[in-house]
Design a protein around this motif. Structure first.
Motif: not given
Length: 224
Positions: A163-166, A46-47, A39-42, A21-24
């Motif tokens: 992308g973005h959730d709607e 965007c990562v 330790d990623r930042i989202s 995922g973006k972080v996990r």
């Protein structure tokens, strides 16, 4: 803060990767899943190519607190957090896993972002300015940003893979998952939000809105 190197991506050779995922990072253990909080930042989907030391450990500690605090409201997917009790094949990765991982039930994801809002802000504020409501819920005229609702509202969104959730209406969710499931998601989201909001407020923190994910495990809907 620890001086350990930032963990931007876990690496567990021999363990089947389920998804990043973006972080996990999520690994497939067969009957269960292993979730590793990096330790990623989202930010804004965007990562960012840098990280914060021990961010994943803090995220994991926060998750564990809320799973425990909300356990009387709904069952969750947590199985084990003690790395020493993990399967033998994971022991050699203890340095990566300790404090930032958990073994969880392999639930079937319900593809809905369950968002509960107690105050008007963020994408809800943008929606209100355009339509006078949020996710098809008509709201009183003249609200100002950060105004508190008389009662929290349920404003679901799609769960986009990219992308973005709607933001979508409750009726849309009924069509996607069925009326009984949709009603359960709505009721539990609002119940969880209220309990979490009241606790946070007692600590001087205003929880304006938050979102939850649920899954099905053994024919029961649980918090994941």
């Amino acid at each position: 803060m620890s001086t350990n190197k930032v963990l931007l991506q876990s690496s567990l050779p021999g363990i089947k990767l389920f998804k990043r995922g973006k972080v996990r990072d999520v690994y497939d253990l067969g009957e269960d899943l292993l979730i590793v909080a990096t330790d990623r930042i989202s930010a804004f989907d965007c990562v960012i190519p840098t990280g914060i030391p021990d961010k994943g450990k803090i995220l994991t500690a926060i998750s564990l607190f809320w799973f425990d605090y909300l356990s009387d409201v709904i069952e969750n997917h947590l199985i084990e957090i003690d790395v020493n009790k993990y399967p033998k094949k994971l022991q050699k990765y203890k340095g990566q896993l300790e404090g930032r991982s958990m073994i969880v039930k392999k639930a079937e994801l319900i593809p809905v972002e369950c968002i509960a809002r107690g105050y008007i802000t963020g994408s809800g504020w943008k929606d209100y300015k355009k339509t006078g409501g949020i996710c098809g819920i008509k709201l009183p005229a003249g609200l100002k940003e950060l105004d508190k609702f008389n009662l929290p509202i349920f404003t679901p969104s799609t769960k986009a893979h990219e992308g973005h959730d709607e933001n979508v209406s409750y009726d849309y969710i009924v069509k996607e998952v069925g009326g009984q499931t949709a009603e359960f998601l709505k009721e539990k989201s609002l119940e969880i939000y209220k309990k979490a909001h009241d606790y946070a407020l007692s600590k001087g923190i205003i929880l304006c809105d938050t979102k939850f994910e649920f899954g099905k495990f053994n024919d029961k809907i649980i918090l994941i």
